[in-house]
Structures are given as structure tokens and as C-alpha cells.
Design an enzyme around this catalytic site. Structure first.
Site, PDB file in Angstrom:
ATOM      1  N   GLU A 173     -10.245  -9.891  -4.834  1.00 39.73           N
ATOM      2  CA  GLU A 173      -9.144  -9.150  -5.462  1.00 39.73           C
ATOM      3  C   GLU A 173      -8.221 -10.064  -6.259  1.00 39.73           C
ATOM      4  O   GLU A 173      -7.144  -9.643  -6.660  1.00 39.73           O
ATOM      5  CB  GLU A 173      -8.317  -8.412  -4.394  1.00 39.73           C
ATOM      6  CG  GLU A 173      -8.916  -7.077  -4.007  1.00 39.73           C
ATOM      7  CD  GLU A 173      -8.021  -6.276  -3.083  1.00 39.73           C
ATOM      8  OE1 GLU A 173      -8.320  -5.089  -2.900  1.00 39.73           O
ATOM      9  OE2 GLU A 173      -7.049  -6.805  -2.537  1.00 39.73           O
ATOM     10  N   ASN A 180     -20.011  -5.108   3.017  1.00 40.01           N
ATOM     11  CA  ASN A 180     -20.344  -3.846   3.687  1.00 40.01           C
ATOM     12  C   ASN A 180     -21.709  -3.402   3.161  1.00 40.01           C
ATOM     13  O   ASN A 180     -22.276  -4.024   2.259  1.00 40.01           O
ATOM     14  CB  ASN A 180     -19.233  -2.787   3.540  1.00 40.01           C
ATOM     15  CG  ASN A 180     -19.061  -2.317   2.108  1.00 40.01           C
ATOM     16  OD1 ASN A 180     -19.985  -2.406   1.292  1.00 40.01           O
ATOM     17  ND2 ASN A 180     -17.882  -1.822   1.780  1.00 40.01           N
ATOM     18  N   ASP A 196     -11.230  -5.802   6.613  1.00 41.49           N
ATOM     19  CA  ASP A 196     -10.377  -6.996   6.550  1.00 41.49           C
ATOM     20  C   ASP A 196     -10.124  -7.543   7.953  1.00 41.49           C
ATOM     21  O   ASP A 196     -10.097  -8.765   8.155  1.00 41.49           O
ATOM     22  CB  ASP A 196      -9.041  -6.657   5.884  1.00 41.49           C
ATOM     23  CG  ASP A 196      -9.218  -6.199   4.457  1.00 41.49           C
ATOM     24  OD1 ASP A 196     -10.187  -6.640   3.810  1.00 41.49           O
ATOM     25  OD2 ASP A 196      -8.396  -5.405   3.980  1.00 41.49           O
ATOM     26  N   ASP A 216      -8.118   6.127  10.706  1.00 40.08           N
ATOM     27  CA  ASP A 216      -7.902   5.565   9.371  1.00 40.08           C
ATOM     28  C   ASP A 216      -8.702   4.260   9.293  1.00 40.08           C
ATOM     29  O   ASP A 216      -8.423   3.330  10.056  1.00 40.08           O
ATOM     30  CB  ASP A 216      -6.394   5.311   9.204  1.00 40.08           C
ATOM     31  CG  ASP A 216      -6.038   4.636   7.876  1.00 40.08           C
ATOM     32  OD1 ASP A 216      -6.960   4.234   7.148  1.00 40.08           O
ATOM     33  OD2 ASP A 216      -4.845   4.512   7.589  1.00 40.08           O
ATOM     34  N   ASP A 224       0.842  -1.205   0.000  1.00 45.30           N
ATOM     35  CA  ASP A 224       0.000   0.000   0.000  1.00 45.30           C
ATOM     36  C   ASP A 224       0.877   1.255   0.000  1.00 45.30           C
ATOM     37  O   ASP A 224       1.847   1.344   0.756  1.00 45.30           O
ATOM     38  CB  ASP A 224      -0.911   0.008   1.233  1.00 45.30           C
ATOM     39  CG  ASP A 224      -1.991  -1.064   1.165  1.00 45.30           C
ATOM     40  OD1 ASP A 224      -2.154  -1.687   0.089  1.00 45.30           O
ATOM     41  OD2 ASP A 224      -2.674  -1.265   2.185  1.00 45.30           O
TER      42      ASP A 224
END
Ligand code: RIB
Length: 298
Positions: A135, A179, A247, A241, A11
Site C-alpha cells: 500500500e 490470500n 494483517d 468483521d 478507516d
């Protein structure tokens, strides 16, 4: 054993005062790199929850790979199923604003080379929990759901990121975790009727005979099985954050199921872990330890 078949990324995180609109440039206030990828984040969360975890995935033969795998290694995740591919290690460009909200653009790289053939390195058994996200190529996700069912393993499918074409195989998973946005989109794709989200979740459970878990951010979690409807609160926190909170939920939830916890307890532990994951920057660096989750639940 929790078997995670999924993505591994590095990331690239820039903090900004506010997220930009299309065509706009905003000045960043900080930059960091951290290991990420929904699969890897969930594998580490399950390990931090106390489970034995095996990861199936791929990274590139490049300088990003070692950093992408560093915390999984430290966390004791079995990486014998992670292959080196010809393409680059997956990366995610992430912007996080002052309220902890984020935008993510993904370059899948090596994650796109995780194919059904790689599942021979997973070999799930009865009693294992196979944990999946979206993903990696969707054909691999479908094949993993089938292989897990054939082996008698339990399956948890996190529906992130959303793909309308996966609506048909959601019901193959013992637990689908979405979600609220993803679930609402799947409701359209699956033509689920009901006056509110809870009613549509019950409709999903009736239609598939399986369970659906919907994460609601600061409002906690709802779960519908063919037999019951459960609601679990989030911890009261001020997020720094939110990257990786979903996850963390999935990894802790799978670990709880694997440890044989009752559904409500597995949900409570996972929801508390996800709340704590919002208190620090980065996805993997923010995943709490089981002792921290236990303390927060007291
Ligand atoms: O869910 C958060 C993750 O999404 C990040 O770690 C990023 O790598 C993307 O995969």
C-alpha cells in the site's frame, strides 16, 4: 525488532445489510472511524504479539493523523520513522455486511510519499524481521527488500493489495504471505503449474527457493517451503468483521519468526490471532492480545 515499512490510514467504516452492486445505493446501519492501514495494522499486531516494533511511514498534517496513530502509540510501537507529509493522511472507505464480508476503497494520500529515501530511518539489522505490504509505492517495497537482504534481516512480504507487476520481486522475500485470490493471480503472472493450489505453492517454493504462505480464511493456512508443506487450521468462529484479519495474521507471524518460533508454531499462533480478529468490528480495535491468543490455542 520488527521493522514495518508501510501504510497508515484512518478507516471510515459503514455497516450495511448487504454490500451494494455497481451504481447502487444501500442504507447503512452504523458508522465508525478507526485507525487502519495494512502497515499500521500489522505493526500493531506484532506489538500485541509481544514484539518490539518500529514503523516507517507517513501521515498528513491534518486532523486525521492523531487518530490514525493513536493505537500504535498506545501499543508502544516506535513511531520515530513516521513522517508528516504535505498530502492528507491515507483513508479507507470500508463497507462491512451482516456476514462480516467487506469492500474497501483506498485514498493513499501521504502513504504515496513513502519513498526509498525513507528507509534510511529504518536501518534493519541482522536478526530483525522487515515486514512489508503493497500500500506504499512499489519501488519502496523493492528497495526495502534489497536493504533488508543486504543487512541480513529476514523479510515477510504481504502481497496485499495485488499488483501483477510485483510478481518478479515476490521471490526476494523470505516469506511471501498471500490470500488465496492473490496467490491464484500470482500463479498466472509467474506461470506456476500444478494440479491444485498446494502443488502450485510447491512449484513457487522450488522456483524461488523461498517460502509462500497462503491464508484461506475459515479454512486456515497453507505454507510451502523448499523443504516442507504445512497446513494449519483456523479457529472455529462466526465472523463479525473480517477487516484486518489478514494483517493480524502477518503481524503475529512476523513476531513469531522474530521470536525464533518454529515455522509451524508461528503459523498456528498467527492463524489463531487472525480468527480472533474477526470477532470484533474494525481492524486495529479487533487485534487480540498475546494472552487471548494463548488462551484460544489451549
Ligand atoms: O487490511 C485492512 C486495511 O486495508 C484497512 O485497515 C484499510 O485501511 C486498508 O488499508
Amino acid at each position: 525488532m520488527i521493522v514495518v515499512v508501510g501504510s497508515i490510514n484512518l478507516d471510515m467504516i459503514t455497516t450495511v445489510g448487504r454490500l451494494p452492486g455497481p451504481g447502487e445505493t444501500v442504507r447503512g446501519t452504523g458508522f465508525a472511524t478507526a485507525p487502519g492501514g495494512k502497515g499500521a495494522n500489522q505493526a500493531l499486531a506484532a506489538a500485541r504479539a509481544g514484539a518490539a516494533v518500529r514503523m516507517i511511514g507517513a501521515v498528513g498534517k491534518d486532523s486525521f493523523a492523531a487518530e490514525a496513530l493513536a493505537l500504535l502509540r498506545q501499543g508502544g510501537v516506535n513511531l520515530s520513522g513516521v513522517r508528516e507529509a504535505q498530502s492528507a493522511t491515507g483513508t479507507a472507505a470500508i463497507l462491512v455486511d451482516e456476514a462480516g464480508e467487506n469492500m474497501i476503497a483506498l485514498a493513499p494520500g501521504a502513504n504515496d510519499s513513502v519513498l526509498p529515501g525513507d528507509l534510511s530511518r529504518a536501518a534493519p539489522k541482522k536478526g530483525d524481521v522487515v515486514l512489508l505490504q503493497q500500500e506504499i509505492p512499489l519501488a519502496t517495497v523493492q528497495a526495502a527488500l534489497d536493504a533488508a537482504a543486504a543487512a541480513g534481516a529476514m523479510t515477510v512480504l504481504n502481497t496485499a493489495p495485488f499488483f501483477a507487476e510485483t510478481a518478479g520481486h515476490l521471490g526476494k522475500a523470505d516469506f511471501a504471505v498471500a490470500n488465496e485470490t492473490e496467490f491464484d493471480l500470482y500463479c498466472e503472472a509467474l506461470a506456476l503449474a500444478g494440479d491444485d493450489r498446494a502443488a502450485r505453492m510447491r512449484a513457487y517454493a522450488r522456483k524461488t527457493g523461498r517460502a509462500i504462505v497462503v491464508t484461506l480464511g475459515g479454512d486456515g493456512v497453507l505454507a510451502a517451503t523448499p523443504d516442507e508443506m504445512l497446513s494449519v487450521p483456523a479457529l472455529k468462529i462466526v465472523p463479525v468483521d473480517t477487516v484486518g484479519a489478514g494483517d493480524t495474521f502477518c503481524g503475529y507471524f512476523a513476531a513469531g519468526l522474530g521470536a525464533g518460533l518454529p515455522l509451524r508454531e508461528a503459523l498456528e499462533r498467527a492463524a489463531a490471532a487472525a480468527s480472533l480478529a474477526c470477532l470484533k468490528p474494525g481492524a486495529q480495535p479487533a487485534i487480540p492480545l498475546a494472552t487471548e491468543v494463548a488462551a484460544a490455542l489451549k
